[in-house]
Design an enzyme around this catalytic site. Structure first.
Site, PDB file in Angstrom:
ATOM      1  N   SER A  23      33.423  -9.452  10.654  1.00 49.38           N
ATOM      2  CA  SER A  23      32.801  -8.121  10.596  1.00 49.38           C
ATOM      3  C   SER A  23      31.914  -7.854  11.810  1.00 49.38           C
ATOM      4  O   SER A  23      31.255  -6.827  11.887  1.00 49.38           O
ATOM      5  CB  SER A  23      31.982  -7.995   9.311  1.00 49.38           C
ATOM      6  N   ASN A 110      24.705 -13.261   1.260  1.00 50.34           N
ATOM      7  CA  ASN A 110      24.823 -12.154   0.305  1.00 50.34           C
ATOM      8  C   ASN A 110      23.518 -11.367   0.165  1.00 50.34           C
ATOM      9  O   ASN A 110      23.515 -10.130   0.190  1.00 50.34           O
ATOM     10  CB  ASN A 110      25.269 -12.681  -1.060  1.00 50.34           C
ATOM     11  N   THR A 155      29.721  39.772  -0.875  1.00 49.33           N
ATOM     12  CA  THR A 155      30.304  38.946  -1.941  1.00 49.33           C
ATOM     13  C   THR A 155      31.803  39.077  -1.722  1.00 49.33           C
ATOM     14  O   THR A 155      32.280  40.153  -1.319  1.00 49.33           O
ATOM     15  CB  THR A 155      29.935  39.436  -3.358  1.00 49.33           C
ATOM     16  N   HIS A 156      32.542  38.021  -1.942  1.00 53.15           N
ATOM     17  CA  HIS A 156      33.997  37.995  -1.666  1.00 53.15           C
ATOM     18  C   HIS A 156      34.294  38.351  -0.204  1.00 53.15           C
ATOM     19  O   HIS A 156      35.362  38.867   0.096  1.00 53.15           O
ATOM     20  CB  HIS A 156      34.775  38.961  -2.579  1.00 53.15           C
ATOM     21  N   SER A 277      38.626  28.247  27.189  1.00 56.57           N
ATOM     22  CA  SER A 277      40.030  27.914  26.961  1.00 56.57           C
ATOM     23  C   SER A 277      40.661  27.548  28.298  1.00 56.57           C
ATOM     24  O   SER A 277      40.290  28.091  29.337  1.00 56.57           O
ATOM     25  CB  SER A 277      40.735  29.131  26.355  1.00 56.57           C
ATOM     26  N   LYS A 283      38.069  33.636  26.986  1.00 52.26           N
ATOM     27  CA  LYS A 283      37.613  32.988  25.754  1.00 52.26           C
ATOM     28  C   LYS A 283      36.261  32.302  25.863  1.00 52.26           C
ATOM     29  O   LYS A 283      35.941  31.696  26.864  1.00 52.26           O
ATOM     30  CB  LYS A 283      38.633  31.923  25.342  1.00 52.26           C
ATOM     31  N   ASN A 285      34.572  30.018  22.942  1.00 55.12           N
ATOM     32  CA  ASN A 285      34.849  29.578  21.576  1.00 55.12           C
ATOM     33  C   ASN A 285      33.664  28.876  20.915  1.00 55.12           C
ATOM     34  O   ASN A 285      32.911  28.174  21.576  1.00 55.12           O
ATOM     35  CB  ASN A 285      36.052  28.622  21.580  1.00 55.12           C
ATOM     36  N   GLU A 290      32.796  24.859  14.785  1.00 53.71           N
ATOM     37  CA  GLU A 290      34.083  24.435  14.214  1.00 53.71           C
ATOM     38  C   GLU A 290      34.128  22.923  14.014  1.00 53.71           C
ATOM     39  O   GLU A 290      34.641  22.429  12.999  1.00 53.71           O
ATOM     40  CB  GLU A 290      35.235  24.886  15.117  1.00 53.71           C
ATOM     41  N   TYR A 317      28.599 -10.698  -5.725  1.00 50.53           N
ATOM     42  CA  TYR A 317      29.160 -10.327  -4.422  1.00 50.53           C
ATOM     43  C   TYR A 317      30.658 -10.599  -4.364  1.00 50.53           C
ATOM     44  O   TYR A 317      31.153 -11.602  -4.852  1.00 50.53           O
ATOM     45  CB  TYR A 317      28.473 -11.115  -3.287  1.00 50.53           C
ATOM     46  N   GLN A 322      32.067  -5.763   2.064  1.00 51.29           N
ATOM     47  CA  GLN A 322      31.947  -5.653   3.524  1.00 51.29           C
ATOM     48  C   GLN A 322      32.465  -4.280   3.994  1.00 51.29           C
ATOM     49  O   GLN A 322      32.090  -3.799   5.055  1.00 51.29           O
ATOM     50  CB  GLN A 322      32.755  -6.775   4.171  1.00 51.29           C
ATOM     51  N   LYS A 325      30.506  -0.743   5.282  1.00 50.59           N
ATOM     52  CA  LYS A 325      29.841  -0.482   6.561  1.00 50.59           C
ATOM     53  C   LYS A 325      30.501   0.536   7.482  1.00 50.59           C
ATOM     54  O   LYS A 325      29.872   1.532   7.851  1.00 50.59           O
ATOM     55  CB  LYS A 325      29.648  -1.792   7.319  1.00 50.59           C
TER      56      LYS A 325
HETATM   57  N1  ARG Z   1      29.975  -9.683   6.440  1.00 46.96           N
HETATM   58  C1  ARG Z   1      29.640  -9.846   5.069  1.00 46.96           C
HETATM   59  C2  ARG Z   1      29.434  -8.463   4.444  1.00 46.96           C
HETATM   60  O1  ARG Z   1      29.250  -7.564   5.147  1.00 46.96           O
HETATM   61  C3  ARG Z   1      28.408 -10.633   4.938  1.00 46.96           C
HETATM   62  C4  ARG Z   1      28.270 -11.347   3.622  1.00 46.96           C
HETATM   63  C5  ARG Z   1      29.213 -12.470   3.554  1.00 46.96           C
HETATM   64  N2  ARG Z   1      29.101 -13.158   2.310  1.00 46.96           N
HETATM   65  C6  ARG Z   1      30.077 -13.963   1.894  1.00 46.96           C
HETATM   66  N3  ARG Z   1      29.883 -14.512   0.739  1.00 46.96           N
HETATM   67  N4  ARG Z   1      31.177 -14.149   2.541  1.00 46.96           N
HETATM   68  O2  ARG Z   1      29.468  -8.302   3.257  1.00 46.96           O
END
Ligand code: ARG
Length: 464
Positions: A23, A110, A155-156, A277, A283, A285, A290, A317, A322, A325
């Protein structure tokens, strides 16, 4: 491959498995939080007599050095490590030797990652709150300047009744105010420290969880170790609140795009916030609006992704987590950028007040007021509604607005019409008479603006 484990393995991890599992490419942005958490952890370990003061000081020095070196570009986060936690620990051991091997005493990745993510999100909650406050200030300034800038309310997407620009913006003030209230609320609920939960069942070391929580400005430790390592509710709440912010920004963007269209021409977006454009030289824009509207989807996507990831996970856990993220980081970056750009675009946008007023006058936005006028002349509202409907039909036929119709002609629809009708249905009167709390009339509007100012004063940017 550089991992923290391996003792019980007899074979190298397959490279594809390693890459799939790693990760570091995205959790490297948690470096600062990881170091911050580790600093608090070792201070507590030393206080509890689990580490010596010398070990503590060496580790603190090492950790601060790592952070400083990375931030100053002296050290790059090596992507061959499994995650940011492994990178920090390995680098620490390189720097200070055996004392570094004691950093992870009484801790698991964890509870470590649960803490890092919470620290990161907590800061983002405060950052988003500050950006929302800036946006509210920009909106309020425009409101103050436009209490008498008339425009049609819809409205609408059909012209309905006249309002003012201040009033229209006031609606968004309320929306973004609620968004800030959500930030405050999330912060209160999430501000508990998971460190000390260990892998899932606490630890056998005499950790002082209250002390660590205090060092990191939490309101206290989380109360169940299994929940501590497997709770991502606060992130789901944040993504949900971010989704609502994007929904608000997207609606506002949609209106600006309409107002900026050749047909409406209510606003002129500043050159600095517009794009051209490649083929059509004429143009200009509204790309920023948007894009803000368009980027709403990826923030909703992050929310749906995490809700779906979490729904089938047994305690405690699991590696699925993971996945909390990448999309969440993307959502936070997206909302931050959108809020900054949108605020800049609003602050520099010019209003074509003449076009807005003309638009409010055309389109029978005073038809309700004409009916109300007849009510003051003792015509029951339902009858008045019918009479005015017929007046409008005749005006459409002639291509005129109600106030352009002669009194003699009006009288053919109802003999209660008098010369005072024209004043009663003028744009100014139509708006001024709307005095109920929350209405566009200047008296009500000034009260809204005062309330807005008092709110901003009483609610400074969130802090710990
Ligand atoms: N990269 C892991 C996560 O984001 C970290 C925790 C890892 N824990 C484990 N028991 N493998 O969750």
């Amino acid at each position: 491959m550089a991992q923290l484990w391996g003792g019980r393995f007899t074979k190298e991890t397959d490279q594809m498995v390693y890459d799939f599992n790693a990760s570091i490419n995205f959790d490297k942005r948690l470096l600062r939080q990881d170091v911050q958490g580790s600093l608090a952890h070792v201070r507590m370990l030393a206080k509890q007599g689990i580490l010596t003061a010398e070990e503590r000081d060496a580790i603190i020095d090492g950790l601060q050095g790592i952070l400083r070196d990375v931030e100053e570009g002296e050290l790059t986060i090596d992507p061959s490590y499994e995650d940011v936690h492994s990178f920090v620990e390995a680098n620490l051991i390189d720097r200070i030797g055996d004392a570094g091997k004691k950093l992870h005493t009484g801790r698991s990745r964890n509870d470590q990652v649960a803490l890092d993510m919470r620290l990161y999100v907590r800061q983002k909650v405060m950052d988003v709150d500050a950006l929302l406050r800036g946006l509210l200030q920009t909106i309020l300034t425009t409101m103050e300047e436009n209490i008498e800038t008339y425009m049609p309310g819809f409205t609408h997407l059909q012209k309905a009744q006249p309002v003012t620009l201040a009033h229209h913006y006031g609606a968004y003030f309320e929306m973004f105010k609620r968004d800030r209230q959500r930030m405050k609320d999330i912060l209160v609920r999430m501000n508990y420290c998971p460190l000390g939960a260990g892998a899932l069942a606490g630890t056998t070391y005499p950790l002082d969880r209250d002390y660590v929580a205090g060092l990191l400005s939490f309101d206290g430790p989380t109360l169940n170790s299994m929940d501590s390592v497997s709770d991502r509710d606060y992130l789901i709440e944040f993504l949900s609140a971010l989704s609502v912010i994007m929904m608000h920004l997207s609606r506002f963007s949609e209106e600006i795009i309409i107002w900026n269209s050749n047909e409406y021409q209510f606003v002129e977006i500043d050159d600095a916030y517009s794009t051209g454009s490649s083929i059509m030289p004429q143009k200009k824009n509204p790309d920023i609006a948007e894009l803000v509207r368009g980027k709403t989807g990826r923030v909703y996507g992050a929310l749906m992704s995490l809700l779906t990831t979490m729904k089938g996970i047994p305690l405690a856990y699991n590696k699925d987590m993971q996945e909390d993220k990448e999309m969440a980081f993307d959502a936070m970056d997206t909302v931050t950028n959108c809020l900054m750009l949108f605020t800049g675009m609003l602050a520099t946008m010019k209003f074509r007040k003449d076009r807005m007023a003309v638009s409010a006058m055309k389109g029978f936005t005073n038809a309700t007021d004409l009916a109300d006028y007849l009510v003051t002349k003792q015509v029951p509202f339902r009858d008045a509604h019918g009479i005015v409907g017929r007046v409008v039909l005749a005006c459409i036929d002639k291509g005129i607005s109600i106030e352009e119709m002669e009194l003699s002609e009006l009288k053919q629809f109802c003999d209660r019409f008098e010369a005072d009708v024209y004043d009663a249905i003028s744009l100014k009167t139509c708006v001024e008479k709307r005095v109920t709390t929350g209405a566009p009339g200047p008296v009500a509007m000034k009260a809204q603006i005062e309330a807005g100012k008092a709110y901003l004063e009483s609610e400074p940017e969130l802090s710990l």
